[in-house]
Design a protein around this motif. Sequence first.
Motif, mmCIF file in Angstrom:
data_model
loop_
_atom_site.group_PDB
_atom_site.id
_atom_site.type_symbol
_atom_site.label_atom_id
_atom_site.label_comp_id
_atom_site.label_asym_id
_atom_site.label_seq_id
_atom_site.Cartn_x
_atom_site.Cartn_y
_atom_site.Cartn_z
ATOM 1 N N GLU A 241 2.179 15.611 4.169
ATOM 2 C CA GLU A 241 2.587 14.230 4.412
ATOM 3 C C GLU A 241 1.459 13.436 5.068
ATOM 4 O O GLU A 241 1.203 12.285 4.698
ATOM 5 C CB GLU A 241 3.833 14.197 5.296
ATOM 6 N N GLN A 242 0.766 14.061 6.018
ATOM 7 C CA GLN A 242 -0.350 13.399 6.702
ATOM 8 C C GLN A 242 -1.473 13.084 5.723
ATOM 9 O O GLN A 242 -2.040 12.001 5.751
ATOM 10 C CB GLN A 242 -0.873 14.287 7.840
ATOM 11 N N VAL A 243 -1.779 14.014 4.833
ATOM 12 C CA VAL A 243 -2.831 13.800 3.839
ATOM 13 C C VAL A 243 -2.465 12.639 2.919
ATOM 14 O O VAL A 243 -3.311 11.789 2.611
ATOM 15 C CB VAL A 243 -3.110 15.087 3.036
ATOM 16 N N MET A 244 -1.229 12.570 2.497
ATOM 17 C CA MET A 244 -0.786 11.464 1.647
ATOM 18 C C MET A 244 -0.922 10.121 2.384
ATOM 19 O O MET A 244 -1.374 9.128 1.807
ATOM 20 C CB MET A 244 0.663 11.678 1.197
ATOM 21 N N GLU A 245 -0.561 10.126 3.659
ATOM 22 C CA GLU A 245 -0.673 8.905 4.455
ATOM 23 C C GLU A 245 -2.142 8.485 4.583
ATOM 24 O O GLU A 245 -2.477 7.307 4.457
ATOM 25 C CB GLU A 245 -0.072 9.151 5.842
ATOM 26 N N TRP A 246 -3.016 9.455 4.801
ATOM 27 C CA TRP A 246 -4.449 9.155 4.914
ATOM 28 C C TRP A 246 -5.004 8.596 3.604
ATOM 29 O O TRP A 246 -5.847 7.708 3.617
ATOM 30 C CB TRP A 246 -5.232 10.384 5.336
ATOM 31 N N ARG A 247 -4.545 9.138 2.497
ATOM 32 C CA ARG A 247 -5.016 8.627 1.200
ATOM 33 C C ARG A 247 -4.630 7.162 1.015
ATOM 34 O O ARG A 247 -5.418 6.367 0.515
ATOM 35 C CB ARG A 247 -4.461 9.468 0.053
ATOM 36 N N MET A 248 -3.416 6.817 1.418
ATOM 37 C CA MET A 248 -2.989 5.429 1.318
ATOM 38 C C MET A 248 -3.812 4.561 2.269
ATOM 39 O O MET A 248 -4.216 3.452 1.915
ATOM 40 C CB MET A 248 -1.490 5.310 1.606
ATOM 41 N N ASP A 249 -4.097 5.083 3.476
ATOM 42 C CA ASP A 249 -4.920 4.353 4.435
ATOM 43 C C ASP A 249 -6.322 4.120 3.879
ATOM 44 O O ASP A 249 -6.900 3.041 4.069
ATOM 45 C CB ASP A 249 -5.034 5.112 5.761
ATOM 46 N N LEU A 250 -6.866 5.107 3.194
ATOM 47 C CA LEU A 250 -8.209 4.968 2.627
ATOM 48 C C LEU A 250 -8.274 3.812 1.629
ATOM 49 O O LEU A 250 -9.255 3.065 1.593
ATOM 50 C CB LEU A 250 -8.656 6.267 1.952
ATOM 51 N N GLU A 251 -7.245 3.666 0.826
ATOM 52 C CA GLU A 251 -7.211 2.560 -0.132
ATOM 53 C C GLU A 251 -7.206 1.215 0.605
ATOM 54 O O GLU A 251 -7.833 0.261 0.165
ATOM 55 C CB GLU A 251 -5.980 2.682 -1.031
ATOM 56 N N ASP A 252 -6.513 1.178 1.748
ATOM 57 C CA ASP A 252 -6.422 -0.061 2.521
ATOM 58 C C ASP A 252 -7.724 -0.428 3.233
ATOM 59 O O ASP A 252 -7.988 -1.609 3.465
ATOM 60 C CB ASP A 252 -5.311 0.043 3.582
ATOM 61 N N ILE A 253 -8.527 0.549 3.591
ATOM 62 C CA ILE A 253 -9.710 0.256 4.401
ATOM 63 C C ILE A 253 -10.971 -0.005 3.581
ATOM 64 O O ILE A 253 -11.969 -0.469 4.133
ATOM 65 C CB ILE A 253 -9.998 1.357 5.432
ATOM 66 N N LEU A 254 -10.934 0.268 2.294
ATOM 67 C CA LEU A 254 -12.120 0.016 1.472
ATOM 68 C C LEU A 254 -12.485 -1.458 1.567
ATOM 69 O O LEU A 254 -11.663 -2.340 1.357
ATOM 70 C CB LEU A 254 -11.879 0.415 0.020
ATOM 71 N N GLY A 255 -13.714 -1.726 1.945
ATOM 72 C CA GLY A 255 -14.172 -3.104 2.072
ATOM 73 C C GLY A 255 -13.789 -3.770 3.378
ATOM 74 O O GLY A 255 -14.013 -4.960 3.555
ATOM 75 N N ASN A 256 -13.194 -3.011 4.311
ATOM 76 C CA ASN A 256 -12.802 -3.577 5.601
ATOM 77 C C ASN A 256 -13.491 -2.769 6.713
ATOM 78 O O ASN A 256 -12.936 -1.784 7.214
ATOM 79 C CB ASN A 256 -11.283 -3.516 5.758
ATOM 80 N N PRO A 257 -14.697 -3.182 7.128
ATOM 81 C CA PRO A 257 -15.465 -2.420 8.119
ATOM 82 C C PRO A 257 -14.730 -2.193 9.445
ATOM 83 O O PRO A 257 -14.848 -1.128 10.036
ATOM 84 C CB PRO A 257 -16.715 -3.273 8.337
ATOM 85 N N GLN A 258 -13.975 -3.175 9.906
ATOM 86 C CA GLN A 258 -13.249 -3.015 11.168
ATOM 87 C C GLN A 258 -12.210 -1.905 11.045
ATOM 88 O O GLN A 258 -12.086 -1.051 11.914
ATOM 89 C CB GLN A 258 -12.586 -4.319 11.585
ATOM 90 N N LYS A 259 -11.476 -1.919 9.948
ATOM 91 C CA LYS A 259 -10.450 -0.891 9.727
ATOM 92 C C LYS A 259 -11.109 0.483 9.549
ATOM 93 O O LYS A 259 -10.582 1.488 10.022
ATOM 94 C CB LYS A 259 -9.616 -1.267 8.493
ATOM 95 N N GLN A 260 -12.268 0.522 8.899
ATOM 96 C CA GLN A 260 -12.995 1.785 8.726
ATOM 97 C C GLN A 260 -13.372 2.371 10.076
ATOM 98 O O GLN A 260 -13.246 3.571 10.297
ATOM 99 C CB GLN A 260 -14.240 1.564 7.872
ATOM 100 N N THR A 261 -13.821 1.516 10.996
ATOM 101 C CA THR A 261 -14.191 1.974 12.339
ATOM 102 C C THR A 261 -12.981 2.532 13.073
ATOM 103 O O THR A 261 -13.058 3.573 13.726
ATOM 104 C CB THR A 261 -14.813 0.807 13.144
#
Length: 140
Positions: free
Chosen positions: A94-114
């Motif tokens: 479940e955590q891995v799935m959540e992280w994958r969704m988070d990764l899609e959200d942070i692409l192109g967003n440096p603040q969120k990546q940090t």
Amino acid sequence: MYISMDHFELLGLPRSYALDLKHLETNYLEACKANHPDFHLAPSALAQALRKTAEINQAYQTLKDSFSRAEYLLKLNAGPSSEQIREVPSEILEQVMEWRMDLEDILGNPQKQTEVSSLIRQKMFFLEELLLKEFKKLES
């Protein structure tokens, strides 16, 4: 005659999960220097030096990484390896799935990546501390 040692013996370290990484590196460099093939000209000594140097490098690579070191200690103590344990707890999936969704959200967003990078580092630190506690229990 050449006798193989475990990674800890090879680098003159106690067989323990908790290692001083500076001490590990110092012992690694000393072992490399003492066994460097350039100092062994006889063919039989050269072959042995090459073999020992490869083992020293493998030992260092394994022991400097906390998760590889944990896996190696389990192997030495006849514990299960990650290859033997194939069942992944549902919470991790479940955590891995959540992280994958988070990764899609942070692409192109440096603040969120940090922010996510910081969370991952915190999680890694927590897991390494947990491993340390569990290995201390086994070592006592």
